[in-house]
Design a protein around this motif. Structure first.
Motif, short mmCIF file in Angstrom:
data_model
loop_
_atom_site.label_atom_id
_atom_site.label_comp_id
_atom_site.label_asym_id
_atom_site.label_seq_id
_atom_site.Cartn_x
_atom_site.Cartn_y
_atom_site.Cartn_z
N ALA A 18 11.83 32.61 16.55
CA ALA A 18 12.48 33.35 15.47
C ALA A 18 11.44 33.74 14.43
CB ALA A 18 13.56 32.48 14.82
N ARG A 28 14.32 23.50 19.20
CA ARG A 28 15.65 22.99 19.58
C ARG A 28 15.73 22.73 21.08
NH1 ARG A 28 20.18 26.87 17.77
NH2 ARG A 28 19.62 26.06 15.72
N GLY A 29 14.92 23.46 21.86
CA GLY A 29 14.93 23.27 23.30
C GLY A 29 14.44 21.90 23.75
N GLY A 79 9.77 24.76 23.82
CA GLY A 79 11.20 24.93 23.55
C GLY A 79 11.49 25.64 22.24
N SER A 95 12.14 29.29 20.44
CA SER A 95 12.50 30.65 20.82
C SER A 95 11.59 31.69 20.19
CB SER A 95 13.95 30.94 20.41
OG SER A 95 14.09 30.90 19.00
N ASN A 127 9.08 28.00 27.64
CA ASN A 127 10.49 28.20 27.33
C ASN A 127 11.23 28.60 28.61
OD1 ASN A 127 13.04 29.46 26.16
ND2 ASN A 127 11.97 28.88 24.27
N LYS A 128 12.46 28.14 28.73
CA LYS A 128 13.26 28.46 29.93
C LYS A 128 13.74 29.91 29.93
CE LYS A 128 16.29 25.11 29.54
NZ LYS A 128 17.44 24.21 29.86
N ASP A 129 13.84 30.50 28.73
CA ASP A 129 14.35 31.86 28.62
C ASP A 129 13.21 32.87 28.71
OD1 ASP A 129 15.59 34.22 28.03
OD2 ASP A 129 16.13 33.68 25.96
N ILE A 174 9.22 34.41 21.52
CA ILE A 174 7.92 33.75 21.40
C ILE A 174 6.91 34.30 22.41
CG2 ILE A 174 8.45 31.87 22.99
CD1 ILE A 174 6.47 31.53 19.70
N GLU A 196 13.23 35.88 28.14
CA GLU A 196 13.37 36.90 27.11
C GLU A 196 13.12 36.34 25.71
OE1 GLU A 196 13.80 40.02 27.94
OE2 GLU A 196 13.86 39.41 30.06
N ALA A 197 12.70 35.09 25.60
CA ALA A 197 12.47 34.48 24.29
C ALA A 197 11.41 35.26 23.51
CB ALA A 197 12.03 33.03 24.46
N SER A 243 10.00 23.25 14.77
CA SER A 243 10.63 24.46 14.25
C SER A 243 11.74 24.08 13.28
CB SER A 243 11.21 25.29 15.39
OG SER A 243 12.35 24.63 15.95
#
Length: 318
Positions: A267, A207-208, A263, A265, A284-286, A291, A288-289, A232
């Motif tokens: 899941a 989704r990212g 992008g 996460s 990924n930008k996060d 992945i 804490e993701a 995904s």
């Protein structure tokens, strides 16, 4: 040594990778015996490959009824072969057709059935990944012989060449198995990219990625690496990419040498379809993701900046 029947998955005159995996597994259990179910002449192009991966016997069931109807005739012929041969186990691919044949076969033989098996011991004890891959269980068929469907990309196929003996199988299909006729087949148009489930390199977007148009960067990275494109469930549900490219519990299972997640996460539904990849790279930008808990290499950053830089560097080295 008792035979281990391996039901061959094939298309367009080629043996699918999951069949080679099952033959490799079968060699650890007994004498591998491939079972080819198809129309007239189906086995001719497959026998050499089956022998290369250890099939000592190739049981050939060829008849127009096996192609002209859905899976019921195949299950009927396979059930009769099992009764005649008395194998120590029967392996089928954990694919849409493989699972349906296995289910019908279990009913016909009054036999237990295990699906999505990743390992099978000589005593019939199977290893299965359940609950989206979060739990591993050990199971065994307690009624009848070990009848299992093997999850694709569970092990690496290895060759063990033999000269196979071809054994014709008599095909007699009852009218009760001819209730659903195939009236048309349409071959899906394929591009230059490798098949997703058999590719050595897979680049997937989540989704990212942001939009369907932005998936161009995922495709470009896959193309410069000579890999396949995946997506995904979140990306597919958002309409960014077609469902047939979905990787995950409700999509396809892949196990490439290199898996790049852009992008995504991470899941548990997605992880179930790619966590056996040899090397996993995540962008990924996060930070804490989830992945990143699975990744061998992680980049915290904007994929739309990171991926183009990677593409440029790869092209410089070619």
């Amino acid at each position: 040594m008792a035979e281990v029947l391996v039901v061959v998955e094939h298309a367009g005159g080629s043996v699918k990778k999951v069949t080679l995996e099952m033959l490799t597994l079968a060699r650890q259990l007994g004498s591998p015996a491939a079972v080819v179910l198809g129309g007239p002449g189906a086995a001719a192009a497959l026998t050499d490959t089956l022998g290369e991966y250890g099939a000592a016997t190739v049981h050939v069931a060829e008849h127009a009824d096996l192609d002209g109807y859905l899976v019921a005739p195949k299950a009927a012929v396979l059930a009769e072969l099992v009764r005649q041969v008395g194998p120590m186990a029967v392996l089928l691919g954990s694919t849409q057709e493989g699972k349906e044949i296995a289910g019908r076969l279990a009913v016909k033989l009054d036999n237990g059935l295990l699906t999505d098996v990743t390992e099978l011991d000589a005593d019939g004890t199977a290893t299965q990944a359940v609950f989206a891959g979060s739990v591993t269980v050990r199971s065994r068929v307690t009624r009848g012989l070990p009848l299992v469907t093997v999850r694709p990309n569970s092990l690496t196929p290895s060759a063990s060449p033999v000269q196979p003996k071809v054994s014709p199988v008599e095909v007699a299909v009852d009218e009760s198995a001819k209730l659903a006729r195939v009236v048309e087949r349409v071959a899906e148009a394929k591009g230059a990219r490798p098949e997703l489930t058999e590719a050595a390199i897979v680049v997937s977007g989540g989704r990212g990625v942001g939009s369907a148009d932005n998936f161009a960067v995922v495709e470009e990275l896959a193309d410069v690496l000579g890999g396949a494109v995946g997506a995904s469930r979140a990306a597919v549900d958002s309409g960014f990419y077609p469902h047939q490219f979905q990787v995950g519990q409700t999509g396809k299972t892949v196990s490439p040498q290199l898996y790049i997640a852009l992008g995504i996460s991470g899941a548990i539904q997605h992880r179930a379809g790619m966590q056996t990849s040899k090397v996993i790279v995540a962008v990924n930008k996060d930070p804490e993701a989830p992945i990143f808990d699975l990744a061998d290499f992680g980049v915290v950053g904007d994929l739309h900046k990171v991926a183009p830089q990677a593409i440029e560097e790869i092209r410089k080295r070619k």
